[in-house]
Write a protein that holds these residues in place. Structure first.
Motif, mmCIF file in Angstrom:
data_model
loop_
_atom_site.group_PDB
_atom_site.id
_atom_site.type_symbol
_atom_site.label_atom_id
_atom_site.label_comp_id
_atom_site.label_asym_id
_atom_site.label_seq_id
_atom_site.Cartn_x
_atom_site.Cartn_y
_atom_site.Cartn_z
ATOM 1 N N HIS A 46 0.820 -1.204 0.000
ATOM 2 C CA HIS A 46 0.000 0.000 0.000
ATOM 3 C C HIS A 46 0.863 1.266 0.000
ATOM 4 O O HIS A 46 0.674 2.157 -0.805
ATOM 5 N N LEU A 68 -4.111 -2.425 7.186
ATOM 6 C CA LEU A 68 -4.490 -3.440 6.202
ATOM 7 C C LEU A 68 -4.140 -4.816 6.752
ATOM 8 O O LEU A 68 -3.112 -5.001 7.390
ATOM 9 N N CYS A 76 -2.576 -11.957 0.043
ATOM 10 C CA CYS A 76 -3.426 -10.829 -0.346
ATOM 11 C C CYS A 76 -4.203 -10.243 0.838
ATOM 12 O O CYS A 76 -4.373 -10.882 1.863
ATOM 13 N N VAL A 77 -4.682 -9.015 0.634
ATOM 14 C CA VAL A 77 -5.501 -8.349 1.640
ATOM 15 C C VAL A 77 -6.750 -9.189 1.879
ATOM 16 O O VAL A 77 -7.376 -9.683 0.941
ATOM 17 N N GLY A 79 -10.291 -10.088 2.108
ATOM 18 C CA GLY A 79 -11.502 -9.529 1.520
ATOM 19 C C GLY A 79 -11.284 -8.692 0.280
ATOM 20 O O GLY A 79 -12.241 -8.221 -0.318
ATOM 21 N N ALA A 80 -10.041 -8.476 -0.134
ATOM 22 C CA ALA A 80 -9.752 -7.668 -1.330
ATOM 23 C C ALA A 80 -8.511 -8.229 -2.022
ATOM 24 O O ALA A 80 -7.414 -7.699 -1.861
ATOM 25 N N GLY A 82 -7.022 -8.019 -4.677
ATOM 26 C CA GLY A 82 -6.267 -7.262 -5.675
ATOM 27 C C GLY A 82 -4.942 -6.711 -5.180
ATOM 28 O O GLY A 82 -4.047 -6.446 -5.961
ATOM 29 N N CYS A 84 -1.625 -7.490 -3.008
ATOM 30 C CA CYS A 84 -0.934 -8.637 -2.415
ATOM 31 C C CYS A 84 0.508 -8.316 -2.043
ATOM 32 O O CYS A 84 1.146 -7.448 -2.656
#
Length: 96
Positions: A46, A68, A76-77, A79-80, A82, A84
């Motif tokens: 991030h 996060l 990966c995050v 619940g999300a 996209g 990683c």
């Protein structure tokens, strides 16, 4: 894409531990979760914050900078998928 690193078996953390290591010029955090070694770059995707001191709950690591939560298994995050982490496969078989 997962990358491979080699570490000496003595540098691997014990169960429930983590270790910060420099491997091939990169800062890497090793986590031993229930006997499985997870290795990641010590940089949150991030904003580049260090993950070495993040809160670990089971196999979920929380970034100390912005909260996060990353699944160390998938990288990966939570619940999300996209965003990683850079995961690294660890080889301790040929070094001590």
């Amino acid at each position: 894409m997962t990358q491979n690193i080699r570490i000496a078996a003595a540098d691997a953390p014990g169960v429930g531990e983590r270790r910060l290591r420099f491997v091939d010029g990169r800062s890497v955090v090793l986590f031993n979760v229930e006997g499985v070694i997870h290795a990641i770059d010590n940089s949150c995707p991030h904003n580049g914050a260090s993950l070495a001191n993040g809160r670990l709950d089971g196999h979920v690591l929380q970034c100390p900078a912005h909260g996060l939560r990353f699944d160390l298994v998938s990288g990966c995050v939570v619940g999300a998928p996209g965003m990683c982490l850079t995961k690294l496969a660890v080889d301790t078989s040929s070094q001590d």
